[in-house]
Write a protein that holds these residues in place. Structure first.
Motif, PDB file in Angstrom:
ATOM      1  N   TRP A 161     -76.596  28.864  87.219  1.00  0.00           N
ATOM      2  CA  TRP A 161     -75.103  28.637  86.542  1.00  0.00           C
ATOM      3  C   TRP A 161     -74.634  27.657  86.474  1.00  0.00           C
ATOM      4  O   TRP A 161     -75.326  26.560  86.656  1.00  0.00           O
ATOM      5  CB  TRP A 161     -73.977  28.880  87.282  1.00  0.00           C
ATOM      6  CG  TRP A 161     -73.127  30.518  87.654  1.00  0.00           C
ATOM      7  CD1 TRP A 161     -73.960  31.671  88.381  1.00  0.00           C
ATOM      8  CD2 TRP A 161     -72.314  31.094  86.788  1.00  0.00           C
ATOM      9  NE1 TRP A 161     -73.252  32.547  88.015  1.00  0.00           N
ATOM     10  CE2 TRP A 161     -72.165  32.211  87.658  1.00  0.00           C
ATOM     11  CE3 TRP A 161     -70.933  30.021  86.457  1.00  0.00           C
ATOM     12  CZ2 TRP A 161     -70.930  33.238  86.686  1.00  0.00           C
ATOM     13  CZ3 TRP A 161     -70.199  31.398  85.719  1.00  0.00           C
ATOM     14  CH2 TRP A 161     -69.778  32.346  85.816  1.00  0.00           C
ATOM     15  N   SER A 213     -73.739  29.817  91.949  1.00  0.00           N
ATOM     16  CA  SER A 213     -72.427  30.841  91.739  1.00  0.00           C
ATOM     17  C   SER A 213     -71.139  30.518  91.016  1.00  0.00           C
ATOM     18  O   SER A 213     -71.816  28.947  90.806  1.00  0.00           O
ATOM     19  CB  SER A 213     -72.314  31.167  93.445  1.00  0.00           C
ATOM     20  OG  SER A 213     -71.038  30.459  93.816  1.00  0.00           O
ATOM     21  N   SER A 214     -70.553  30.671  90.094  1.00  0.00           N
ATOM     22  CA  SER A 214     -69.484  30.797  89.669  1.00  0.00           C
ATOM     23  C   SER A 214     -68.721  29.592  90.235  1.00  0.00           C
ATOM     24  O   SER A 214     -68.071  29.038  90.128  1.00  0.00           O
ATOM     25  CB  SER A 214     -68.987  32.335  89.318  1.00  0.00           C
ATOM     26  OG  SER A 214     -67.435  31.667  88.323  1.00  0.00           O
ATOM     27  N   SER A 242     -67.680  26.006  88.988  1.00  0.00           N
ATOM     28  CA  SER A 242     -66.426  25.613  89.440  1.00  0.00           C
ATOM     29  C   SER A 242     -65.537  24.101  90.230  1.00  0.00           C
ATOM     30  O   SER A 242     -64.941  23.666  89.819  1.00  0.00           O
ATOM     31  CB  SER A 242     -64.871  26.942  89.633  1.00  0.00           C
ATOM     32  OG  SER A 242     -65.157  28.063  89.340  1.00  0.00           O
ATOM     33  N   PRO A 298     -66.913  26.790  83.621  1.00  0.00           N
ATOM     34  CA  PRO A 298     -68.108  26.788  84.243  1.00  0.00           C
ATOM     35  C   PRO A 298     -69.143  27.515  83.336  1.00  0.00           C
ATOM     36  O   PRO A 298     -68.175  28.155  82.178  1.00  0.00           O
ATOM     37  CB  PRO A 298     -67.562  27.624  85.324  1.00  0.00           C
ATOM     38  CG  PRO A 298     -66.345  26.596  85.653  1.00  0.00           C
ATOM     39  CD  PRO A 298     -66.060  26.603  84.272  1.00  0.00           C
ATOM     40  N   GLY A 330     -71.671  30.574  82.886  1.00  0.00           N
ATOM     41  CA  GLY A 330     -72.808  32.180  83.502  1.00  0.00           C
ATOM     42  C   GLY A 330     -73.764  32.283  82.735  1.00  0.00           C
ATOM     43  O   GLY A 330     -74.076  30.880  81.511  1.00  0.00           O
TER      44      GLY A 330
END
Length: 332
Positions: free
Chosen positions: A266, A313-314, A318, A329, A331
């Protein structure tokens, strides 16, 4: 990074575009307007003859205009001492341009202590040339205690008003003023902007703009009124050189343990720029907020996207976006 700045020799400071005239208050004496009209026709000696009686009688506009004539050598020989004297008379009556030019001519003559209160008055009104000169004084510690955050704030505001020399000096300051002090300067610049209700900072600096098409760093045009008819052209003094004393050697300390390398697929996007240099400039301003991460400059058509990562990770991406806006963000 080098610890000193080389002196910069810059030409006379222009107010945005060549030929912009300084604004004058509406003349209270008919002869003052007649002199302004004559000046606009290139009849400089007649303009001086119109202004002199009104200036002697105490008209501040006429006094300021005579200062311009003696400074530029139009209708009279160049006489800096006489220009300074007439500027002073106008300044003591609260004439805004008289205050500014009196401070600048004192500075140009090496009278730093005398110039300072007049420059401060002009800076309080948001005058770009005074911001440039006082900002350089504060950066160098030239006649005033060194204050890098305020120096940077004044240079940002001067550059945002359209002075190309201010943009040049700000770029130098970006290299030598630590980031934490530049950030303090940006906060102060925004306060000055709000106080003066001047044009906003470029979005790369102010933290605004859109995700897909942030504007470049081109500064807005000068805010001077150039629709009020011909007036004496104001020519500001040459930009003082930017310099700094060598910084003391850092005290040796034990190196912290290495940070584990960040992993993940990410990233976050901070903007997209038509000029790739603007993406690199923005990263230089915010890198300290993304410790352990790295920038990615991704071409997307005519734009260069600034991405930062990696993040695992997302949710981690964030959370990172809380450090700066705009931030989105992205992906895998």
């Amino acid at each position: 990074m080098r610890s000193t700045l080389r002196p910069v020799a810059l030409g006379p400071i222009a107010l945005g575009l060549a030929g912009i005239f300084m604004a004058l208050a509406t003349p209270a004496v008919a002869d003052v307007k007649a002199g302004v009209d004559a000046w606009g026709r290139g009849e400089y000696k007649r303009a001086v003859d119109e202004w002199r009686p009104a200036a002697i009688a105490g008209d501040a506009d006429a006094q300021f205009n005579l200062g311009q004539a003696y400074k530029l050598g139009r209708g009279v020989p160049v006489d800096i001492a006489m220009a300074e004297s007439w500027y002073r008379k106008a300044a003591l009556q609260g004439h805004p341009q008289g205050e500014t030019n009196y401070g600048l001519i004192l500075f140009q003559g090496g009278k730093r202590a005398e110039a300072l209160p007049w420059l401060e008055k002009s800076v309080a009104r948001g005058e770009p040339r005074a911001q440039l000169v006082l900002g350089t004084m504060l950066y160098n510690g030239d006649g005033v205690p060194r204050d890098w955050p305020r120096a940077y704030a004044l240079m940002v505001r001067s550059a945002a008003s359209g002075l190309p020399q201010a943009s040049t000096v700000q770029a130098q300051m970006d290299q030598y003023i630590p980031q934490d002090q530049r950030q303090k300067g940006l906060v102060l610049a925004r306060q000055y902007e709000a106080d003066a209700a001047r044009s906003p900072l470029p979005p790369e600096t102010s933290g605004s703009g859109t995700q897909t098409a942030m504007r470049g760093t081109e500064v807005p045009p000068s805010s001077y009124d150039d629709n009020a008819g011909p007036r004496p052209v104001d020519e500001a003094p040459a930009q003082p050189p930017v310099r700094t004393k060598p910084r003391p050697a850092p005290v040796a300390t034990q190196a912290p343990p290495p940070r584990p390398a960040a992993t993940g697929k990410w990233r976050v996007q901070l903007g997209a720029f038509g000029d790739p240099n603007n993406a690199r400039k923005l990263w230089g301003q915010v890198a300290g907020r993304f410790a352990g991460r790295q920038p990615y400059y991704v071409k997307s058509g005519a734009l260069t996207r600034l991405l930062v990562g990696p993040f695992a990770s997302s949710s981690e991406a964030s959370r990172a976006c809380g450090a700066v806006k705009p931030c989105v963000p992205v992906g895998p």
